[in-house]
Design an enzyme around this catalytic site. Sequence first.
Site, PDB file in Angstrom:
ATOM      1  N   ASN A 126     -41.688  14.000 -30.195  1.00  0.00           N
ATOM      2  CA  ASN A 126     -42.625  13.040 -30.787  1.00  0.00           C
ATOM      3  C   ASN A 126     -43.368  13.659 -31.959  1.00  0.00           C
ATOM      4  OD1 ASN A 126     -41.758  11.410 -28.805  1.00  0.00           O
ATOM      5  ND2 ASN A 126     -43.581  11.577 -27.521  1.00  0.00           N
ATOM      6  N   HIS A 143     -39.776  17.785 -34.033  1.00  0.00           N
ATOM      7  CA  HIS A 143     -39.537  16.886 -35.174  1.00  0.00           C
ATOM      8  C   HIS A 143     -40.741  16.782 -36.117  1.00  0.00           C
ATOM      9  CE1 HIS A 143     -36.140  14.757 -32.705  1.00  0.00           C
ATOM     10  NE2 HIS A 143     -35.837  15.983 -33.079  1.00  0.00           N
ATOM     11  N   CYS A 151     -45.899  19.135 -49.243  1.00  0.00           N
ATOM     12  CA  CYS A 151     -45.288  19.048 -50.576  1.00  0.00           C
ATOM     13  C   CYS A 151     -43.762  18.947 -50.421  1.00  0.00           C
ATOM     14  CB  CYS A 151     -45.656  20.283 -51.384  1.00  0.00           C
ATOM     15  SG  CYS A 151     -44.803  20.316 -52.971  1.00  0.00           S
ATOM     16  N   CYS A 155     -43.906  23.833 -51.863  1.00  0.00           N
ATOM     17  CA  CYS A 155     -44.842  24.855 -52.392  1.00  0.00           C
ATOM     18  C   CYS A 155     -45.838  25.294 -51.316  1.00  0.00           C
ATOM     19  CB  CYS A 155     -45.576  24.333 -53.628  1.00  0.00           C
ATOM     20  SG  CYS A 155     -47.017  23.322 -53.240  1.00  0.00           S
ATOM     21  N   CYS A 175     -48.620  21.537 -57.251  1.00  0.00           N
ATOM     22  CA  CYS A 175     -47.454  21.642 -58.149  1.00  0.00           C
ATOM     23  C   CYS A 175     -46.994  20.296 -58.700  1.00  0.00           C
ATOM     24  CB  CYS A 175     -46.302  22.323 -57.427  1.00  0.00           C
ATOM     25  SG  CYS A 175     -45.509  21.268 -56.220  1.00  0.00           S
ATOM     26  N   SER A 214     -34.221   8.612 -25.262  1.00  0.00           N
ATOM     27  CA  SER A 214     -32.912   7.955 -25.170  1.00  0.00           C
ATOM     28  C   SER A 214     -31.772   8.964 -25.264  1.00  0.00           C
ATOM     29  CB  SER A 214     -32.778   6.910 -26.283  1.00  0.00           C
ATOM     30  OG  SER A 214     -33.004   7.529 -27.542  1.00  0.00           O
ATOM     31  N   ALA A 257     -43.557   5.840 -17.585  1.00  0.00           N
ATOM     32  CA  ALA A 257     -44.083   7.208 -17.491  1.00  0.00           C
ATOM     33  C   ALA A 257     -45.548   7.225 -17.060  1.00  0.00           C
ATOM     34  CB  ALA A 257     -43.923   7.911 -18.835  1.00  0.00           C
TER      35      ALA A 257
END
Length: 280
Positions: A126, A143, A151, A155, A175, A214, A257
Amino acid sequence: MARSDSFRLHAKRFAATNRGPSVPVNAMETAAKALRAAEHVCVFTGAGISAESGVPTFRDAQSGLWSKYNAHELATPEAFARSPNLVWSWYSIRAAAVRDARPNEGHLALTTLFAYVPHSTLITQNVDDLHARAGAEHPLALHGNITHARCSAGCGARIAFADAPTNVAPHCGNCTALMRPDVVWFGEMLDADLLENARAATLACDVFLSIGTSNVVEPAASLPWIAASHGATVIVVNKSMQGQRSGPSIVQLEGMAGAVLPKLVTMAFQGRKPRYGEDS
Ligand code: OAD
């Protein structure tokens, strides 16, 4: 598959199928007993654990203006290169939804669980920060994190998403490249250290608790089955067992859950004193 590809985010072509014997009648007791005896518990979560906090799962149909878009098509470097403002707005709205959400009973039950087991590792797919806000320490967020942007030219600049959603991707203050959400997109590499730590914990644990995923996005999707093949008891909590595996060392707990986890943790540890964390 080359090693580098095994670090790259990709959806599996086919979901795993149900196999093996049927669910034991006393699955909850079996799962509770395994947790009670465990030295190292690995908890692995997907979008399903945050669904009861009001954060839509990745594979839920999109609503409103976004219903014509497929989430998988927005979560790619190609989509950002083509339409940075479209992708930015989508993440910006999702970041605001996460900020407004609160951890639910499922997140809180896991934090309680960590206080009872000698060693625990939390691996999450998550991009929300609800585990951390529920008090879980050092989640391995494979993830990335939707609460921040970084950036796009690498940078090193990183900022929090603005409180209110915005429609235009801002430029980096260092930058001038565009800022992008601090998440892993399809086709991109996962952080090698995070993935190695997750794999090491998967191999070392004696119970692997897989919740609300899943199991279609690799390389994370295989972790439960790697744990099962290395001798761990795998407990699967999902509102639907479609696409989940079954087998002698896999205990399926079908349900939400937020309802299943508090019952499971209570059944496993009622009457015991927490040994670890703040309460010990
Ligand atoms: P999915 O949206 O693919 O799957 C959500 C899973 O949660 C499904 O199996 C549902 O049955 C289950 N579920 C939903 N509500 C639940 C509840 N209240 N209790 C228990 N189970 C419930 O989400 P993920 O598997 O997390 O990647 O998807 C994996 C990755 O795909 C995500 O991390 C995301 C996406 O691409 C990135 O954003 C990089």
